[in-house]
Design an enzyme around this catalytic site. Structure first.
Site, PDB file in Angstrom:
ATOM      1  N   LYS A   1       0.844  -1.192   0.000  1.00 42.54           N
ATOM      2  CA  LYS A   1       0.000   0.000   0.000  1.00 42.54           C
ATOM      3  C   LYS A   1       0.876   1.236   0.000  1.00 42.54           C
ATOM      4  O   LYS A   1       1.953   1.245   0.597  1.00 42.54           O
ATOM      5  CB  LYS A   1      -0.903   0.024   1.248  1.00 42.54           C
ATOM      6  CG  LYS A   1      -1.689   1.319   1.433  1.00 42.54           C
ATOM      7  CD  LYS A   1      -2.406   1.359   2.779  1.00 42.54           C
ATOM      8  CE  LYS A   1      -3.016   2.738   3.032  1.00 42.54           C
ATOM      9  NZ  LYS A   1      -3.689   2.829   4.344  1.00 42.54           N
TER      10      LYS A   1
ATOM     11  N   GLU B   1      -8.493  12.164  12.541  1.00 48.50           N
ATOM     12  CA  GLU B   1      -7.585  11.081  12.923  1.00 48.50           C
ATOM     13  C   GLU B   1      -6.672  11.501  14.063  1.00 48.50           C
ATOM     14  O   GLU B   1      -5.803  12.365  13.897  1.00 48.50           O
ATOM     15  CB  GLU B   1      -6.748  10.633  11.721  1.00 48.50           C
ATOM     16  CG  GLU B   1      -5.946   9.371  11.983  1.00 48.50           C
ATOM     17  CD  GLU B   1      -5.651   8.580  10.725  1.00 48.50           C
ATOM     18  OE1 GLU B   1      -5.020   7.516  10.830  1.00 48.50           O
ATOM     19  OE2 GLU B   1      -6.054   9.015   9.637  1.00 48.50           O
TER      20      GLU B   1
END
Length: 425
Positions: A178, A223
């Site tokens: 990723k 976040e």
């Protein structure tokens, strides 16, 4: 690196105050706006008592040493004793080691609120009689920027599409699992932009996010990278995203509701893999430094006005036999797979090779540290770098082997919506 002289001794005085309005309303104009606010709670600051700047792979360790030395030279009287009282440093670090611009700013004045309690902290030079407490500043009008003109940034949407396709090709070839790739858009206003205007808009539209401002970087992040208080370490991992109309070709007005979107996101193999990479990388970084780490077996869906994310809240405690500082923890976990990729070295190398821009402090840690050894730091997402009448907006997406470049371009646009709407007012 810059620092206050080692011989400098400053007085820090924290006292309770009565605060009836929103925290952001007390910020004066043109005084170095600083903010870490969520749901009406948090801290704001202005003025500058001291500053650290740094770069390179040791920037977190350098900042940690500077902060500890700075705190050792303070004369502190804290009549409130809550997280965020006493002297605080607002922090913003670059994503990449080689990028300049990591900073700690210690404001001369901080106003904070937690629950029903509010306080004001002032920092003044030592010596002489005890200064009288100051009053809150008069509220000054927040300035809208007027009409905005948008243009491509360093990475246009068409180039971003090409970059995403190349990254996915390399993942299918087995080079990595990723990578999080970003692009930017530039907004130009008619007059210099007031960071308070953007903060107010983001706070109203995204009250469950942390609305932040540090040294010209303004945004609202969902976040939480790290929170440390009384030995408890907490983190919220977000990875995997869906928004109205995504993968359905429908306009938002006819798209499925939040419940349907959440179900689609939770059932997406691509998004679940992306999320697992992010959680696993954070847990692997924290385990050597904490004990009894609690990692949820499955994520939940966090719904925001513009997008929904897969979310996991991770908790642990510092090891009493080997306590570490918040900045030591930060240096160990950054960058997580949520904003970098996996394996970390391969992902950051790919970003540097093909992304095509210096991210600066976008996707880096942002938040605050306090003199109690605690603090909160999020990831600088949904943000803009303000410079006079210009704002540079950033957004990124997690790319895996089966990512569709067209979908990722639309996802980045959906994420930028938060800042574009707040800038417009």
């Amino acid at each position: 690196m810059t620092a206050a002289p080692a011989t400098t001794v400053l007085r820090v005085r924290t006292r309770p105050i009565r605060l009836t309005g929103p925290l952001l309303d007390v910020l004066p104009a043109d005084s170095g706006v600083l903010s870490w606010v969520r749901g009406g709670e948090g801290i704001v600051g202005w003025g500058e008592a001291a500053r650290f700047t740094g770069s390179g792979p040791d920037r977190f360790a350098d900042a940690d040493r500077w902060w500890q030395e700075f705190c050792a030279g303070l004369d502190v009287r804290d009549d409130v004793e809550l997280p965020g009282t006493g002297a605080v440093a607002f922090a913003s670090f670059t994503f990449a080691d080689e990028s300049p611009g990591s900073v700690l700013v210690v404001p001369r004045v901080v106003v904070g609120r937690r629950g029903s309690r509010a306080w004001m902290t002032e920092i003044v030079p030592a010596g002489g009689p005890e200064p009288a407490p100051s009053a809150l500043p008069a509220v000054s009008p927040v300035r809208p920027g007027g009409r905005l003109r948008y243009s491509d940034g360093r990475v246009s949407p068409s180039r971003y599409r090409t970059v995403v396709a190349e990254a996915a090709r390399r993942m299918r070839a087995g080079e990595l699992g990723k990578a999080v790739l970003a692009h930017d858009v530039v907004a130009r206003a008619e007059t210099p932009l007031d960071p308070r205007f953007l903060l107010h808009g983001l706070s109203r539209g995204y009250p469950t996010c942390w609305s932040y401002a540090v040294d010209g970087l303004v945004g609202a992040t969902p976040e939480l990278l790290l929170r440390l208080h009384d030995g408890l370490v907490e983190s919220r991992v977000l990875a995997g995203t869906i928004w109205p109309g995504e993968r359905r070709g429908q306009a938002p007005s006819t798209a499925p509701g939040a419940e349907d979107l959440g179900g689609a996101l939770f059932g997406s193999g691509k998004d679940r893999r992306e999320h697992a990479y992010a959680v696993d990388s954070l847990a692997a970084s924290l385990r050597p430094l904490v004990h009894d780490l609690d990692v949820p077996p499955a994520p939940r869906v966090l719904t925001l006005p513009n997008v929904s994310h897969l979310a996991s809240d991770v908790r642990g405690h510092l090891d009493p036999a080997r306590p570490v500082s918040l900045l030591e923890l930060l240096g160990a976990v950054h960058p997580t797979a949520a904003v970098g990729g996996t394996p970390t070295d391969a992902a950051t190398a790919l970003i540097s090779e093909i992304e095509g821009m210096d991210r600066g402090r976008y996707a880096g840690p942002v938040g605050y540290l306090d003199t109690h050894g605690g603090g909160e730091l999020g990831i600088a997402l949904r943000c803009a770098e303000l410079d006079g009448a210009t704002a540079r907006l950033y957004a990124g997406c997690g790319i895996v082997a089966d990512s569709d470049p067209d979908v990722e371009v639309r996802e980045a646009a959906a994420k930028m919506r938060a800042v574009r709407e707040a800038l417009q007012g």
